[in-house]
Design a protein around this motif. Structure first.
Motif, PDB file in Angstrom:
ATOM      1  N   PHE A  46      33.578  17.019  12.725  1.00 23.81           N
ATOM      2  CA  PHE A  46      34.217  16.552  11.492  1.00 23.81           C
ATOM      3  C   PHE A  46      33.209  16.420  10.340  1.00 23.81           C
ATOM      4  O   PHE A  46      33.522  15.835   9.298  1.00 23.81           O
TER       5      PHE A  46
ATOM      6  N   LEU B 124      26.348   8.031   4.527  1.00 23.60           N
ATOM      7  CA  LEU B 124      25.352   7.703   3.502  1.00 23.60           C
ATOM      8  C   LEU B 124      24.746   6.327   3.772  1.00 23.60           C
ATOM      9  O   LEU B 124      25.469   5.392   4.145  1.00 23.60           O
TER      10      LEU B 124
ATOM     11  N   GLY C 274      34.834   7.929   6.310  1.00 23.23           N
ATOM     12  CA  GLY C 274      33.873   7.656   7.396  1.00 23.23           C
ATOM     13  C   GLY C 274      34.012   6.227   7.886  1.00 23.23           C
ATOM     14  O   GLY C 274      35.091   5.795   8.297  1.00 23.23           O
TER      15      GLY C 274
ATOM     16  N   ASP D 126      39.683  11.393  11.239  1.00 22.35           N
ATOM     17  CA  ASP D 126      39.259  10.926  12.562  1.00 22.35           C
ATOM     18  C   ASP D 126      39.912   9.569  12.886  1.00 22.35           C
ATOM     19  O   ASP D 126      39.531   8.543  12.320  1.00 22.35           O
TER      20      ASP D 126
ATOM     21  N   TYR E 105      31.749  21.316   6.438  1.00 23.67           N
ATOM     22  CA  TYR E 105      32.343  22.501   7.091  1.00 23.67           C
ATOM     23  C   TYR E 105      33.607  22.997   6.385  1.00 23.67           C
ATOM     24  O   TYR E 105      34.038  24.118   6.641  1.00 23.67           O
TER      25      TYR E 105
HETATM   26  N1  SAM Z   1      32.279   8.856   3.079  1.00 23.65           N
HETATM   27  C1  SAM Z   1      31.429   8.611   4.230  1.00 23.65           C
HETATM   28  C2  SAM Z   1      30.014   8.380   3.763  1.00 23.65           C
HETATM   29  O1  SAM Z   1      29.692   8.812   2.658  1.00 23.65           O
HETATM   30  O2  SAM Z   1      29.221   7.793   4.503  1.00 23.65           O
HETATM   31  C3  SAM Z   1      31.512   9.742   5.251  1.00 23.65           C
HETATM   32  C4  SAM Z   1      31.283  11.127   4.736  1.00 23.65           C
HETATM   33  S1  SAM Z   1      31.168  12.354   5.984  1.00 23.65           S
HETATM   34  C5  SAM Z   1      30.094  13.504   5.228  1.00 23.65           C
HETATM   35  C6  SAM Z   1      32.711  13.222   5.909  1.00 23.65           C
HETATM   36  C7  SAM Z   1      33.934  12.464   6.368  1.00 23.65           C
HETATM   37  O3  SAM Z   1      35.084  13.319   6.229  1.00 23.65           O
HETATM   38  C8  SAM Z   1      33.922  12.036   7.817  1.00 23.65           C
HETATM   39  O4  SAM Z   1      34.327  10.703   7.912  1.00 23.65           O
HETATM   40  C9  SAM Z   1      34.922  12.950   8.513  1.00 23.65           C
HETATM   41  O5  SAM Z   1      35.522  12.392   9.662  1.00 23.65           O
HETATM   42  C10 SAM Z   1      35.908  13.183   7.384  1.00 23.65           C
HETATM   43  N2  SAM Z   1      36.706  14.429   7.505  1.00 23.65           N
HETATM   44  C11 SAM Z   1      36.344  15.596   8.074  1.00 23.65           C
HETATM   45  N3  SAM Z   1      37.318  16.508   7.976  1.00 23.65           N
HETATM   46  C12 SAM Z   1      38.340  15.910   7.299  1.00 23.65           C
HETATM   47  C13 SAM Z   1      39.638  16.323   6.900  1.00 23.65           C
HETATM   48  N4  SAM Z   1      40.068  17.570   7.148  1.00 23.65           N
HETATM   49  N5  SAM Z   1      40.436  15.440   6.267  1.00 23.65           N
HETATM   50  C14 SAM Z   1      40.005  14.169   6.014  1.00 23.65           C
HETATM   51  N6  SAM Z   1      38.783  13.726   6.369  1.00 23.65           N
HETATM   52  C15 SAM Z   1      37.953  14.570   7.003  1.00 23.65           C
END
Ligand code: SAM
Length: 288
Positions: free
Chosen positions: A25, A30, A57, A78, A129
């Protein structure tokens, strides 16, 4: 007040919930207070705003956004993170978490229900991704969005702001520049995340245009032309468009290029947004 923007608090949450971080995912959380503050500041979030956050997240950026915004709608795929978000965001009464895939959720409905159809701001540390599909969806669906402020791979941020002639200039650059005015906010090193990504990241602010900077008869048709032009990068523009299954012949493309005073063997990466608008308007007449 935001509490999660540091390594120690993030580690505490990971340990408390025995959280297994999902690479599939794109989870990189951060941990840098100044990066988080600067991102929300660049987004220009105020108490008047409803913000759509993609991928909260464990709620780190959500806390920063919620401190500044009127309301935050956070869409997280998730389901294992949902109880954690309930905990880390428990002191905020202006956050709603939706457990869905951002590529499937009805954003239009969210804007209607949560903000009476008025433009929202998007702020996110995007999952790398699917950065391009998310951005293309936000841009092409022409939703009421005022601005998009996102953390992406630095290389992708560079592509968004790229000008004709560069090897990184392509369909994403043209879509971003057709719909928005991009400005780079900050470069962010891997050390600002847990776990650390393998590449540098960047925050980019996209201020959505109220009116498109070029005139097109049909913007969807122009983007079909653009996709054709960049589908096979080493081919000429005329071959790319001819192969795009749009019912356009090579002769028609060459005729348009000549009309525009351009070399018939030119490649797509040399054409400006204005020139793509012109050629698609000319080709539209042949096909409609
Ligand atoms: N916002 C948080 C931070 O900055 O610490 C987490 C960022 S992390 C790079 C990306 C987040 O997007 C993860 O929590 C992941 O589970 C979520 N994610 C991934 N694919 C997604 C999707 N298709 N729809 C919604 N959320 C998604």
């Amino acid at each position: 007040m935001a509490t999660l923007g540091c390594a120690s608090e993030t580690k505490k949450v990971i340990e408390k919930y025995n959280l297994s971080i999902q690479k599939k995912f794109g989870q990189n959380f951060l941990i840098d207070d100044s990066v988080l503050s600067k991102t929300v500041e660049a987004a220009g979030v105020t108490k008047e705003d409803t913000v759509l956050e993609i991928g909260p997240g464990i709620g780190t950026m959500t806390q920063y956004i919620a401190d500044s915004a009127g309301k935050v709608i956070a869409v997280e795929i998730d389901r294992m993170l949902i109880p954690i978000l309930e905990d880390t965001l428990s002191s905020y009464d202006n956050v709603k978490v939706i457990n869905q895939d951002i590529l499937k959720v009805d954003i239009e409905k969210i804007v209607q229900e949560e903000n009476g159809g008025r433009p929202i701001k998007v702020v996110a540390n995007l999952p790398y991704y699917i950065t391009t599909p998310i951005l293309m969806r936000l841009l092409e669906s022409e939703l009421p969005i005022e601005s998009i402020t996102v953390m992406v791979q630095k290389e992708v941020a560079d592509r968004m702001a790229e000008k004709p002639g560069s090897k990184d200039y392509g369909a994403l650059s043209l879509a971003v520049q057709y719909y928005t005015n991009p400005t780079m906010v900050q470069i962010v090193p891997p050390s600002c995340f847990i776990p650390q990504p393998g590449v540098d990241s960047a925050v980019i602010h996209l201020a959505c245009h109220k009116e498109a900077p070029v005139k097109t008869v049909d913007s969807k048709f122009m983007f079909a032309i653009i996709r054709g032009a960049f589908a096979q990068r080493r081919k000429t523009l005329s071959n790319g468009i001819t192969n795009a299954n749009l019912g356009i012949t090579r002769d028609q493309v060459v005729l348009c290029l000549e009309k525009m005073g351009l070399d018939p063997s030119i490649r797509g990466e040399k054409l400006s947004l204005e020139e793509f608008a012109t050629i698609s308007n000319l080709l539209y007449e042949f096909t409609h």
